[in-house]
Design a protein around this motif. Structure first.
Motif, PDB file in Angstrom:
ATOM      1  N   LEU A   1      -5.657  -1.222 -14.432  1.00 10.07           N
ATOM      2  CA  LEU A   1      -4.417  -0.826 -13.708  1.00 10.07           C
ATOM      3  C   LEU A   1      -5.131  -0.527 -11.926  1.00 10.07           C
ATOM      4  N   VAL A   2      -6.263  -0.535 -11.453  1.00  5.07           N
ATOM      5  CA  VAL A   2      -6.627  -0.699 -10.283  1.00  5.07           C
ATOM      6  C   VAL A   2      -6.115  -2.371 -10.176  1.00  5.07           C
ATOM      7  N   CYS A   3      -6.419  -3.455 -10.880  1.00  5.45           N
ATOM      8  CA  CYS A   3      -6.142  -5.069 -10.576  1.00  5.45           C
ATOM      9  C   CYS A   3      -4.211  -4.884 -10.672  1.00  5.45           C
ATOM     10  N   SER A   4      -3.670  -4.408 -11.488  1.00  5.02           N
ATOM     11  CA  SER A   4      -2.090  -4.325 -11.677  1.00  5.02           C
ATOM     12  C   SER A   4      -1.588  -3.925 -10.866  1.00  5.02           C
ATOM     13  N   TYR A   5      -2.116  -2.561 -10.196  1.00  9.04           N
ATOM     14  CA  TYR A   5      -1.123  -2.117  -9.697  1.00  9.04           C
ATOM     15  C   TYR A   5      -0.364  -2.410  -8.061  1.00  9.04           C
ATOM     16  N   PRO A   6      -1.365  -2.925  -7.765  1.00 12.35           N
ATOM     17  CA  PRO A   6      -0.675  -4.154  -6.203  1.00 12.35           C
ATOM     18  C   PRO A   6       0.582  -4.733  -6.774  1.00 12.35           C
ATOM     19  N   ILE A   7       0.064  -6.020  -8.028  1.00 11.91           N
ATOM     20  CA  ILE A   7       1.145  -6.318  -8.254  1.00 11.91           C
ATOM     21  C   ILE A   7       2.252  -6.140  -8.453  1.00 11.91           C
ATOM     22  N   ALA A   8       2.252  -5.155  -8.990  1.00 15.39           N
ATOM     23  CA  ALA A   8       3.644  -4.320  -9.621  1.00 15.39           C
ATOM     24  C   ALA A   8       4.080  -3.561  -8.733  1.00 15.39           C
ATOM     25  N   LEU A   9       4.061  -3.359  -7.669  1.00 12.94           N
ATOM     26  CA  LEU A   9       4.281  -2.903  -7.085  1.00 12.94           C
ATOM     27  C   LEU A   9       5.127  -4.185  -5.931  1.00 12.94           C
TER      28      LEU A   9
END
Length: 296
Positions: free
Chosen positions: A99-107
């Motif tokens: 979640l921590v690694c993916s959230y900025p990319i998804a945003l």
């Protein structure tokens, strides 16, 4: 004289034949998915449950004699309690890291547009086109004692790190493998995020970190919940990556099921552990449903 307004015309009730004709149509529409679930999911699960009560012999043979011995040994043995707890904690850690690694990319993807968004989306999806086995062996080449990371550390005078055959390697490998699933789930749940709300908060003087904490995160909670559920389920049931990167030293439910079914040929014990995995999945689904109701 006072004119009386005519009563509103009421639709005539449907004949009994037409009212009842909808029921067979609903049944016909639901029949395919019911059959698929019955034969593809319920029947195998019932077979596993039945198998968990069979008796296993030392030779690997399975006797169709119903007994509670396997369930009793699993519930009484502290090894299996520790195994279940360890599997849940490792899977939760992997889910959090993903979640921590993916959230900025998804945003960033959600706020992008045009050709650049398409290119980024293809880059996110492209790892799914490669087998998890191949990607895991790629991490073996990167994290091994003579791998890319330790060679780079040795070049600058740092002692090599133990990145394989432990939980560290398993968490790193599964985090990267599950990131595409998390990103896609987050994007699916970002529908309520309206940039105009962020602009209004910024106009009223809210700093960026407050806008993110009080507006962005609450509005994207459905995506966070969906991605966390998906990654937790995949992490608990993952077998190849923990087996290769753990080197047989990281004991999880999926690897133990494989060992009991293939190595020791104790199918009743493997079936019992499989049912426990399904129970964990059910608990995760219940928590997800309650969290979603609280969010919405």
């Amino acid at each position: 004289m006072s004119a009386v307004a005519p009563a509103a015309a009421m639709p005539a009730p449907l004949p009994a034949a037409e009212r009842s004709s909808g029921l067979p149509l609903v049944v016909l529409l639901l029949l395919p998915i019911v059959l698929v679930n019955a034969f593809g999911f319920l029947a195998p699960v019932f077979n596993l449950l039945r198998m968990s009560f069979y008796e296993s012999q030392a030779t690997g043979a399975m006797v169709e004699v119903y007994t509670f011995a396997t369930w009793a040994s699993v519930l009484r043995d502290s090894f299996y309690a520790e195994l279940i707890l360890n599997s849940i904690l490792v899977s939760l850690g992997i889910t959090l890291m993903t979640l921590v690694c993916s959230y900025p990319i998804a945003l960033y993807l959600h706020r992008s547009s045009g050709t650049w968004r398409t290119i980024l989306l293809v880059l996110v999806i492209s790892p799914l086109l490669t087998s998890a086995v191949v990607r895991t062996y790629g991490w073996v080449a990167i994290l091994s004692e003579n791998g890319l990371v330790n060679n780079a550390l040795g070049a600058i005078g740092i002692a090599p790190l133990k990145l394989m055959f432990n939980k560290t390697g398993v968490v790193i490998g599964l985090t990267e493998i599950l990131m595409p699933y998390m990103i896609l789930a987050l994007l699916a749940g970002f529908g309520r995020l309206d940039p105009r709300v962020e602009e209004a908060a910024s106009t009223l003087g809210a700093p960026p970190w407050k806008v993110f904490r009080h507006i962005v995160v609450p509005l994207t909670m459905p995506g966070i919940a969906l991605g966390s559920l998906l990654c937790f389920v995949l992490a608990v049931s993952s077998f190849i990556t923990p087996k290769l990167l753990g080197g047989g030293r990281v004991f999880l439910l999926a690897t133990e099921i494989y060992d009991q079914a293939i190595v020791t040929l104790n199918w009743p014990l493997a079936a019992t552990l499989s049912i426990l995995v399904l129970v964990i999945f059910g608990g995760a689904l219940v928590l997800y449903t309650r969290a979603l109701r609280a969010i919405m």
